[in-house]
Enzyme design. Structure first.
Site, PDB file in Angstrom:
ATOM      1  CE  LYS A 187      44.817  39.711  32.114  1.00  0.00           C
ATOM      2  NZ  LYS A 187      43.470  39.255  31.673  1.00  0.00           N
ATOM      3  CD  GLU A 261      41.949  43.662  48.317  1.00  0.00           C
ATOM      4  OE1 GLU A 261      41.555  42.758  49.078  1.00  0.00           O
ATOM      5  OE2 GLU A 261      41.998  44.846  48.657  1.00  0.00           O
ATOM      6  CB  CYS A 296      36.577  37.392  47.158  1.00  0.00           C
ATOM      7  SG  CYS A 296      36.045  39.101  47.149  1.00  0.00           S
ATOM      8  CD  GLU A 398      37.610  31.737  46.370  1.00  0.00           C
ATOM      9  OE1 GLU A 398      38.585  31.567  45.608  1.00  0.00           O
ATOM     10  OE2 GLU A 398      37.247  32.860  46.754  1.00  0.00           O
TER      11      GLU A 398
HETATM   12  P1  NAD Z   1      42.137  34.369  38.372  1.00  0.00           P
HETATM   13  O1  NAD Z   1      43.189  34.514  39.387  1.00  0.00           O
HETATM   14  O2  NAD Z   1      42.086  33.119  37.577  1.00  0.00           O
HETATM   15  O3  NAD Z   1      42.219  35.557  37.298  1.00  0.00           O
HETATM   16  C1  NAD Z   1      42.258  36.898  37.701  1.00  0.00           C
HETATM   17  C2  NAD Z   1      42.988  37.700  36.647  1.00  0.00           C
HETATM   18  O4  NAD Z   1      44.335  37.255  36.588  1.00  0.00           O
HETATM   19  C3  NAD Z   1      42.412  37.576  35.242  1.00  0.00           C
HETATM   20  O5  NAD Z   1      42.468  38.837  34.602  1.00  0.00           O
HETATM   21  C4  NAD Z   1      43.381  36.611  34.584  1.00  0.00           C
HETATM   22  O6  NAD Z   1      43.461  36.765  33.184  1.00  0.00           O
HETATM   23  C5  NAD Z   1      44.686  36.995  35.245  1.00  0.00           C
HETATM   24  N1  NAD Z   1      45.720  35.953  35.217  1.00  0.00           N
HETATM   25  C6  NAD Z   1      45.542  34.605  35.215  1.00  0.00           C
HETATM   26  N2  NAD Z   1      46.748  33.976  35.152  1.00  0.00           N
HETATM   27  C7  NAD Z   1      47.681  34.955  35.136  1.00  0.00           C
HETATM   28  C8  NAD Z   1      49.106  34.933  35.074  1.00  0.00           C
HETATM   29  N3  NAD Z   1      49.797  33.790  35.008  1.00  0.00           N
HETATM   30  N4  NAD Z   1      49.758  36.121  35.083  1.00  0.00           N
HETATM   31  C9  NAD Z   1      49.077  37.288  35.146  1.00  0.00           C
HETATM   32  N5  NAD Z   1      47.738  37.357  35.174  1.00  0.00           N
HETATM   33  C10 NAD Z   1      47.039  36.206  35.173  1.00  0.00           C
HETATM   34  O7  NAD Z   1      40.759  34.640  39.134  1.00  0.00           O
HETATM   35  P2  NAD Z   1      39.291  34.625  38.567  1.00  0.00           P
HETATM   36  O8  NAD Z   1      38.870  33.221  38.363  1.00  0.00           O
HETATM   37  O9  NAD Z   1      39.184  35.573  37.432  1.00  0.00           O
HETATM   38  O10 NAD Z   1      38.496  35.278  39.804  1.00  0.00           O
HETATM   39  C11 NAD Z   1      38.071  34.566  40.886  1.00  0.00           C
HETATM   40  C12 NAD Z   1      39.033  34.700  42.055  1.00  0.00           C
HETATM   41  O11 NAD Z   1      39.204  36.068  42.398  1.00  0.00           O
HETATM   42  C13 NAD Z   1      38.511  34.035  43.311  1.00  0.00           C
HETATM   43  O12 NAD Z   1      39.542  33.333  43.933  1.00  0.00           O
HETATM   44  C14 NAD Z   1      38.063  35.208  44.172  1.00  0.00           C
HETATM   45  O13 NAD Z   1      38.013  34.938  45.545  1.00  0.00           O
HETATM   46  C15 NAD Z   1      39.065  36.239  43.822  1.00  0.00           C
HETATM   47  N6  NAD Z   1      38.556  37.577  44.131  1.00  0.00           N
HETATM   48  C16 NAD Z   1      39.058  38.236  45.221  1.00  0.00           C
HETATM   49  C17 NAD Z   1      38.570  39.499  45.563  1.00  0.00           C
HETATM   50  C18 NAD Z   1      39.072  40.240  46.761  1.00  0.00           C
HETATM   51  O14 NAD Z   1      38.792  41.442  46.865  1.00  0.00           O
HETATM   52  N7  NAD Z   1      39.788  39.625  47.685  1.00  0.00           N
HETATM   53  C19 NAD Z   1      37.581  40.093  44.779  1.00  0.00           C
HETATM   54  C20 NAD Z   1      37.094  39.385  43.686  1.00  0.00           C
HETATM   55  C21 NAD Z   1      37.601  38.136  43.366  1.00  0.00           C
END
Ligand code: NAD
Length: 502
Positions: A187, A261, A296, A398
């Site tokens: 997704k 991650e 991140c 963050e």
């Molecule tokens: P998010 O967690 O809000 O969303 C990530 C994904 O999860 C999206 O596709 C979203 O639609 C989905 N999602 C949201 N709620 C969900 C649920 N209840 N069930 C299933 N899926 C759901 O994160 P974001 O705002 O898109 O991205 C930023 C975050 O990602 C930051 O915290 C960042 O640090 C982290 N990040 C981590 C890494 C890593 O490698 N550690 C890399 C990139 C980003």
């Protein structure tokens, strides 16, 4: 801060989506509803994508399950060759990919989107060469028994990715899972689905149908059913720690493995012998200012030795001021926009909080302009608060935006204690000319990835992942692929079966 022209119309050349990819076909969502994809540089709608839901998840998981036996039986190096063909095709369409990423994420074309397109192709090339490494072992149990292990795929992998480096993070999951013989339902993030759909379009030309299925939709509505689907054998998630918890609960419910991650609040520790220009450049790179710090691994807590505190900040401010904010598609632009209004307001909220603190000293940036070209999009200024303390909300949470806090230290043990006083542990940066001191510090910091005297991005082959609440599992490497996307079967053979009768 200078401003690149925003008036020019976006040049053509970005990808036009055809729907979601299920079982080798481009389809609309079962509901028929759509999600608008916005250009964060001017708040205009670029296009729409299907609003996938549970019914689409069912169809995609069924397609991936149907494709699994054939793909799992395909010789690993043959699977790898498909990935190598994808890598070539991704390179051939890298400019279209880069423009698509810049348009939908607001990341600047030259500094961010183009490198992301190239690294994503390189990720397919890296994993494409690993088919032959899916080796098992023999275990010496004596002359009468042959005991060996096989690396077998898990089945259908359910992957959910964020918007900040959507194609790179998608490539990482797709290439690693597929070379290991799994099939996948991925997704995309609702804010940045277009580059991922272009990648899916390229992939499906080189893969049997159903091996890779890509959905677009909202988190709870589409990612939720995927996480909870009984046909999914493994969850692989990149995103916030908050949603990571939801994924882990879903995995626990069905006892399936999960890789996470998650977020970070990474420290940069600068020693008194590092009051130099190249270190200031390194801090800018580590803070990911040219990605609006939506990374991140952003080194967002700057621990500066008291002896060089002011002189180093002068260097840092002078260098950061040269970064050009503006239209992400303009080649002259260094820094683009925040992804969306919600995230923009969140970042502004943290800046406002810093401005209200009597003990905070704003040395750079502040709130974004309310008039002029930059007010048309979600542009946030690289911002720095000095004289910060490690217990401020700005130093603990963050922000995922260009807000850096500088904290003074004199005693190294104290600096390391502060660096480790976080529930995150993703990345860290150490800056000193004394390599012994640098390495001792690197070993003392509780982070999955520590860089000494550089602040670059991940390279395929590194074991990358978080300590503490920054995640679990490793996905960027050979070991990561083996650990995250295969399961070991042990086979024990009796070599002394009695002779057949007659
Ligand atoms: P998010 O967690 O809000 O969303 C990530 C994904 O999860 C999206 O596709 C979203 O639609 C989905 N999602 C949201 N709620 C969900 C649920 N209840 N069930 C299933 N899926 C759901 O994160 P974001 O705002 O898109 O991205 C930023 C975050 O990602 C930051 O915290 C960042 O640090 C982290 N990040 C981590 C890494 C890593 O490698 N550690 C890399 C990139 C980003």
């Amino acid at each position: 801060m200078t401003t690149a022209a925003l008036e020019k119309p976006a040049p053509a050349g970005h990808y036009e989506p055809k729907g979601m990819l299920i079982d080798g076909a481009w389809v609309d969502g079962a509901s028929g509803e759509r999600i608008a994809v916005e250009n964060p540089a001017n708040r205009r709608t670029i296009t729409e994508v299907p609003r996938g839901d549970a019914a689409d998840v069912d169809a995609a998981v069924a397609a991936a399950a149907k494709a699994f036996p054939g793909w799992a039986r395909t010789a690993p190096r043959e699977r790898g060759r498909a990935l190598l063909r994808i890598a070539d095709a991704m390179e051939a369409r890298a400019e279209e990919m880069a423009r698509t990423i810049a348009l939908e994420t607001g990341n600047a074309l030259r500094t961010q989107a183009r490198p992301e397109a190239m690294i994503s192709a390189d990720i397919f090339r890296y994993y494409g060469g690993l088919g032959g490494e899916l080796k098992g072992e023999t275990v010496p149990l004596g002359e009468k028994v042959l005991n060996y292990t096989r690396r077998e795929p898990l089945g259908v992998v359910g992957a959910v990715i964020p918007w900040n480096a959507p194609v790179l993070l998608g490539a990482l999951k797709i290439a690693a899972a597929l070379v290991a013989g799994n099939t996948m339902v991925l997704k995309a993030a609702e804010d940045a689905p277009l580059g991922v759909l272009l990648m899916a379009d390229i992939c499906q030309e080189h893969l049997p149908k159903g091996v890779l299925n890509v959905l677009t939709g909202y988190g709870a509505e589409c990612g939720g059913p995927l996480a909870n689907h009984p046909g999914v054998a493994k969850l692989s998630f990149t995103g916030s720690t908050e949603v990571g918890r939801i994924m882990m609960r879903a995995a626990a419910e069905r006892i399936v493995p999960v890789s996470l991650e998650l977020g970070g609040k990474s420290p940069s520790i600068v020693f008194p012998d590092a009051d130099e220009d190249w270190v200031a450049d390194g801090i800018i790179a580590a803070m990911r200012f040219t990605r609006q710090s939506q990374s991140c691994t952003a080194g967002s807590r700057l621990f500066l030795h008291a002896d060089i505190f002011d002189s180093f900040l002068d260097k840092l401010v002078a260098k950061t001021a040269k970064l050009k904010l503006g239209d992400p598609l303009d080649e002259a632009t260094d820094v683009g926009t925040i992804i969306n209004e919600k995230q923009f307001r969140k970042v502004c909220g943290y800046v406002e909080e810093g401005l209200k603190r009597a003990d905070a000293r704003l040395v750079m940036g502040g709130l974004p302009p309310e008039t002029g070209p930059l007010s048309e999009g979600y542009f946030a200024l690289p911002t720095l608060f000095a004289d910060a303390a490690n217990d401020w909300r700005l130093a603990r949470e963050e922000i995922f935006g260009p807000v850096l806090v500088a904290i003074r230290w004199t005693d190294l043990d104290d600096a390391i204690r502060m660096a480790n006083d976080s529930h995150y542990g993703l990345a860290a940066y150490v800056w000193t000319r004394d390599i012994g001191q640098g390495l001792r510090t690197a070993h003392a910091v509780e982070s999955g990835w520590v860089q000494v005297n550089q602040g670059v991005g991940q390279v395929p082959g590194q074991s990358y992942g978080g300590y503490k609440q920054s995640g679990m599992g490793r996905e960027f490497s050979l070991e990561g692929m083996l650990e995250s996307f295969t399961q070991r079967k042990n086979v024990t053979v009796n070599l002394e079966t009695p002779p057949a009768r007659g």
